[in-house]
Design a protein around this motif. Sequence first.
Motif, PDB file in Angstrom:
ATOM      1  N   UNK A   2      -4.588 -11.298   1.086  1.00 41.62           N
ATOM      2  CA  UNK A   2      -5.640 -10.392   0.662  1.00 41.62           C
ATOM      3  C   UNK A   2      -5.925  -9.304   1.675  1.00 41.62           C
ATOM      4  N   UNK A   3      -5.873  -8.080   1.234  1.00 44.30           N
ATOM      5  CA  UNK A   3      -6.263  -6.974   2.109  1.00 44.30           C
ATOM      6  C   UNK A   3      -5.244  -6.657   3.193  1.00 44.30           C
ATOM      7  N   UNK A   4      -4.055  -7.282   3.136  1.00 44.62           N
ATOM      8  CA  UNK A   4      -3.003  -6.987   4.120  1.00 44.62           C
ATOM      9  C   UNK A   4      -1.751  -6.520   3.383  1.00 44.62           C
ATOM     10  N   UNK A   5      -1.590  -5.214   3.302  1.00 42.56           N
ATOM     11  CA  UNK A   5      -0.488  -4.681   2.499  1.00 42.56           C
ATOM     12  C   UNK A   5       0.323  -3.644   3.244  1.00 42.56           C
ATOM     13  N   UNK A  20      -1.193  -9.366  11.614  1.00 44.82           N
ATOM     14  CA  UNK A  20      -2.574  -9.329  11.117  1.00 44.82           C
ATOM     15  C   UNK A  20      -2.862 -10.458  10.128  1.00 44.82           C
ATOM     16  N   UNK A  56       0.466   5.010  10.211  1.00 45.42           N
ATOM     17  CA  UNK A  56       0.264   5.395   8.812  1.00 45.42           C
ATOM     18  C   UNK A  56      -0.240   6.814   8.640  1.00 45.42           C
ATOM     19  N   UNK A  57      -0.989   7.298   9.631  1.00 49.16           N
ATOM     20  CA  UNK A  57      -1.595   8.615   9.494  1.00 49.16           C
ATOM     21  C   UNK A  57      -0.677   9.745   9.960  1.00 49.16           C
ATOM     22  N   UNK A  59       0.840  -1.202   0.000  1.00 48.12           N
ATOM     23  CA  UNK A  59       0.000   0.000   0.000  1.00 48.12           C
ATOM     24  C   UNK A  59       0.874   1.252   0.000  1.00 48.12           C
ATOM     25  N   UNK A  61      -7.416 -13.401  19.830  1.00 45.55           N
ATOM     26  CA  UNK A  61      -7.618 -14.755  20.361  1.00 45.55           C
ATOM     27  C   UNK A  61      -6.697 -15.748  19.655  1.00 45.55           C
ATOM     28  N   UNK A  62      -6.541 -15.569  18.353  1.00 41.69           N
ATOM     29  CA  UNK A  62      -5.678 -16.496  17.603  1.00 41.69           C
ATOM     30  C   UNK A  62      -4.217 -16.389  18.011  1.00 41.69           C
ATOM     31  N   UNK A  85      -8.631  -5.218  18.554  1.00 44.31           N
ATOM     32  CA  UNK A  85     -10.016  -5.420  18.122  1.00 44.31           C
ATOM     33  C   UNK A  85     -10.584  -4.185  17.424  1.00 44.31           C
ATOM     34  N   UNK A  99      -4.982 -12.635  12.489  1.00 44.88           N
ATOM     35  CA  UNK A  99      -6.294 -11.987  12.357  1.00 44.88           C
ATOM     36  C   UNK A  99      -6.844 -11.404  13.648  1.00 44.88           C
ATOM     37  N   UNK A 100      -6.958 -12.227  14.686  1.00 41.72           N
ATOM     38  CA  UNK A 100      -7.560 -11.738  15.931  1.00 41.72           C
ATOM     39  C   UNK A 100      -6.621 -11.970  17.116  1.00 41.72           C
ATOM     40  N   UNK A 126      -9.290  -1.710  15.195  1.00 40.40           N
ATOM     41  CA  UNK A 126      -8.176  -1.277  14.357  1.00 40.40           C
ATOM     42  C   UNK A 126      -8.134   0.244  14.307  1.00 40.40           C
ATOM     43  N   UNK A 127      -6.955   0.777  14.325  1.00 37.26           N
ATOM     44  CA  UNK A 127      -6.820   2.222  14.227  1.00 37.26           C
ATOM     45  C   UNK A 127      -6.858   2.907  15.581  1.00 37.26           C
TER      46      UNK A 127
END
Lengths: 205, 472
Positions: free
Chosen positions: B460-463, B412, B241-242, B209, B419-420, B372, B416-417, B374-375
């Motif tokens: 996917x979706x993790x960049x 991530x 990032x911001x 990204x 818990x994992x 949980x 993912x979570x 994000x951001x």
Amino acid sequence: MLLDTSGSMFGEPIEAVNNGVQVLLSTLRSDPYALETAHLSVITFDNSARQAVPMTELSAFQAPNLTASGCTALGEALSLVAQRADAEVTKTTAEKKGDWKPLVFIMTDGAPTDDLQRGLDEFKKRKWGVVVACAAGAAASTDTLGKITECVVSLDKADSNTISKFFKWVSASISTSSMRVDEGHGDVTGLGELPPPPPEVNIVV
Amino acid sequence: MRRDRSLRIIHRTVTVDGLRQRVAKALTANGHTPDDNELEKFETWLIRRMWNEYQTELMDQRILARNELNKVNLKFPNGRQGTPYKHTVHVDPTVFKCTGTSGLSDTGLGLVRDAQGNLTLSGTPKQAGDIEVTFYFTYPGWSEGQKYLERQIHIAFNTDPDSLWQNIPVPEGIDYPKEDTDMKYVSVSVWSDIPGGKDIVAASRRGRSHAHEGSPRDDDFVVSYLNGDEWYVLAVADGAGSAKYSREGSRIACREVETWVRLLLSEAGSDFTEAVTNYNNQPTQENAVRVGKLLYNTIVKAAWEASKAIKTESDNKAGAVVKDYSTTLLLAVCRKFDFGWFVATYWVGDGAIGLLMNDGTVKIMGEPDGGEYAGQTRFLTMPSVFSDRTRYRFTIVPDFKALVLMTDGVSDPWFETDANLQRSEKWGELMKSINDNVSLNERKPDCAAELLEWLGFRSRGNHDDRTIAILY
């Protein structure tokens, strides 16, 4: 996307919507963020509401061919989108990160002819990202749409140019949101987080 | 044969004449006797009229057939540019027989029809985009010379997402430039006299990204081992990032925390050794508190000093505020004692620190902040993080397989979570993927380049930027 396919949309408006959806798809397909993350569904409403395309990932999505006839069952469309969201949007669990909150774009050129309140009650029980309601043309009631969401936009005319501008903005909004979630900024919750709409799309305050 | 044919012609003439006669007879009975001319005109009128009706009926038949055809399932899924495509649909040939298609020229695709009504589109799509294909069919009641029925379908061929990600260099002359990648291998095991000594491998790379927008890498890391005091130090940091200067925030955080933690650990010297040894011999609350205090004065203080250094930098930079340097920080210090390995960590923000044991279990050395939501993570630059006393942890273990620190760009996609993060099988999957691609067992500096390469994994979706440091 909740799209009005009532009789008043017959002719140029519905053709413009069909084109708009096509352009939206081809634009989003060249955006790597959207291509990897965005899922779309189309619900149409006329005499009744119908899910024309179930929630489908962008790469597999095929545009429905929409035709216009009948009344404006917007209330039913709101209940249907609520039901479909329950079934098709993955919830976050301890083991699985679910989907982001759905963005809802509603476009109508008239006033609902069914019981709006019932659908609205169902709709309000769910959690959404941004809900944008678009009043296309003078006959659409922005007051009614204001009951659904605080993000109401209006199009002065329901002609092909204006409708196409609306869909371009929807597509830019989806791009922005997929990029935003990719970067971990969380759900999009307000109009202010979407790209500014073009002059043809007026924000109703 | 010839006889038969002539007979039939005669028969038809007779029939038509018979019709005229019957019409004449019926009209005469009604009081009007038509002449031949009238009868002929009537006959012409009748035929034309019936013919039109017949044509209308054919047309109706065609409309009915078209409606039926529109109901036939003729769905072809979307495909991908450059990837072989093949899909078959079945249309009952006794009802609708496909005669061909249009719209396929130059697409790389072709149609194959068989007698059973299987219609196969196959080939390798040349271009990305939508194609419109028209299928032509005969239908019940169709005869030669009539138009075919048509069905149009759309198929989209997607671009390979890999080719859509652009790799735009960071503009020249920006403040705080940073290389797109970084890597390091710290070789200890081959030369040190610590039995079972461990190495460190670390790598960091700019996320897709960031590359897509030409923005710099915001992650950073530091890994080192100091011969003499025998402390291993590992830190990874993820600049927000911001925040516009977060790449510098993460860099300062790593450099400063390393410098300070080394200094403070060395100052604590024999006190530290004694406290840890006591705790190992008698793991009482009192002994734990003593180690905790020493950790507070070393690793927490080092993190505090790092945050102060960031503050100083922001004060000296015109138009900048400390928030512009927002960064996470995950720090681990580790040292081998006679009785085992002492591992202590300090953790601010998202990402993960896991201590993988030889039996495959894992100890998570802290808690990710706000994973949980994000951001909403915590940053080292927030004063509030230092009023929080749960950010540091320590443990003593006889041995371990790996101590892994990573930024959320890695955690991530793999966990993912939160818990994992606790599940050892998820860590097992991560380590398997690394081991399949990085020859860790060879304990060679090449591992760093392999690890850097591995960090480019697709998810996917993790960049985001990705950084990982492994002590093993």
